[in-house]
Design an enzyme around this catalytic site. Structure first.
Site, PDB file in Angstrom:
ATOM      1  CD  GLU A   1     -40.746  14.510 -13.760  1.00 35.67           C
ATOM      2  OE1 GLU A   1     -41.751  14.811 -14.043  1.00 35.67           O
ATOM      3  OE2 GLU A   1     -39.584  15.275 -13.637  1.00 35.67           O
TER       4      GLU A   1
ATOM      5  CG  ASN B   1     -33.005  15.381 -15.563  1.00 37.44           C
ATOM      6  OD1 ASN B   1     -32.980  15.642 -14.386  1.00 37.44           O
ATOM      7  ND2 ASN B   1     -33.357  16.298 -16.348  1.00 37.44           N
TER       8      ASN B   1
ATOM      9  CG  ASN C   1     -38.281  18.329 -17.342  1.00 37.27           C
ATOM     10  OD1 ASN C   1     -38.023  19.477 -17.964  1.00 37.27           O
ATOM     11  ND2 ASN C   1     -37.681  18.394 -16.150  1.00 37.27           N
TER      12      ASN C   1
ATOM     13  CE  LYS D   1     -35.515  21.995 -19.968  1.00 29.60           C
ATOM     14  NZ  LYS D   1     -36.902  21.928 -19.164  1.00 29.60           N
TER      15      LYS D   1
END
Length: 312
Positions: free
Chosen positions: A274, A200, A105, A192
């Site tokens: 992340e 997220n 990602n 995306k």
């Protein structure tokens, strides 16, 4: 079927699932593992899937990159928080005429990997997958599974559909994995992020699953506002995301089974988040073009605090 060899760096919920599907279809796959290595070496991989459960009693498992053969396609399925290891991991395992397939990602990752591997081709893969690792070498595939492929060129110049993309797409499709091929990887990366940034980020900050975020009128509006801000970021780099795509992502998530995002799982299990790849890199790209993304920056700052608090 091609005779390409595949190396999987990161045999978790994502890399383990796709690697297992490739091996099940008859491809030659080599798996790098860490803590799961003894279990997988002895017992193989177990996949529970909405498309049908299966077990691979024997897999080619390794606990060191140096023990792996050089592969035609090396799949990077590590978390981006481990990408500092790639300069040591990639060169020994990729053939000179090979391909690095980046199933991660975030934004800007392919450019960093291209600097490591030189003239080796780099292809980005955007995974639309609901999958969790529920035990050593034990993967539970809940929903979806499509991968969108796009080849990287310097400065993310659109490459069109290349021969290497077609070859790898054919292998994955042979393994029962739906593939879409992109002419413009950067546009695909921003698309995306339309999903990844709101779900997220909010799942961690608000301690919520996707269904809970969509069921509440206030958080649903916040999700939508964040999606439009991602589209503004994409526009700052010359990529246009239509409003209809945002509605598609909202509809797609409403229909999704209740899902704990990958970042929420990392947070709950006290793993690094992340934050830079998914939030920091897009922010910096937009700001370099003079575009402010205040909602995304707010998420970024809160996530940096939570991530840093745990480290401290």
């Amino acid at each position: 079927m091609g005779d390409r060899t595949y190396g999987i760096l990161g045999t978790g919920a994502l890399g383990g699932f796709y690697g297992a599907k490739l091996q099940k279809a008859g491809h030659n796959v080599h798996f790098l593992l860490k803590s799961d290595y003894p279990d997988v070496k002895q017992n193989g991989l177990i996949v529970e899937s909405k498309d049908g459960d299966f077990i691979l009693p024997q897999v080619q498992a390794y606990n060191e990159v140096g023990k792996m053969p050089r592969c035609d396609v090396v799949v990077v399925a590590l978390k981006t928080t481990q990408n500092n290891l790639l300069p040591q991991m990639l060169p020994p395992v990729i053939k000179d005429d090979g391909v690095v397939l980046v199933l991660q990602n975030g934004l800007g990752i392919e450019a960093e990997i291209a600097q490591i591997v030189g003239n080796v081709k780099v292809i980005g893969g955007l995974c639309f997958l609901c999958s969790n690792k529920v035990g050593p070498g034990h993967i539970r595939h809940l929903d979806y599974g499509q991968i969108t492929l796009g080849e990287y060129a310097a400065n993310y110049h659109p490459t069109g559909i290349t021969d290497k993309m077609r070859e790898i797409a054919a292998d994955f499709e042979n393994a029962g994995i739906s593939i879409e091929q992109l002419e413009d990887l950067l546009l695909g990366r921003w698309k995306k992020l339309v999903w990844n940034i709101p779900y997220n980020g909010l799942s961690v900050i608000l301690n919520a699953r996707t269904d809970e975020l969509m069921a509440d009128i206030h958080t649903r509006q916040l999700v939508e506002n964040l999606m439009f801000e991602v589209a503004l970021g994409a526009k700052s780099t010359g990529r246009l995301i239509p409003e209809s795509f945002i509605q598609t992502m909202l509809d797609y998530t409403v229909k999704m089974i209740p899902y704990r995002t990958s970042m929420k799982i990392d947070f709950d299990e006290c793993r690094p988040l992340e934050v830079e790849a998914i939030f920091g890199n897009p922010l910096r790209k937009a700001e370099a073009a003079g575009v402010n993304l205040p909602l995304i920056r707010c998420l970024y700052q809160q996530l940096k605090f939570l991530d840093g608090k745990r480290k401290r």
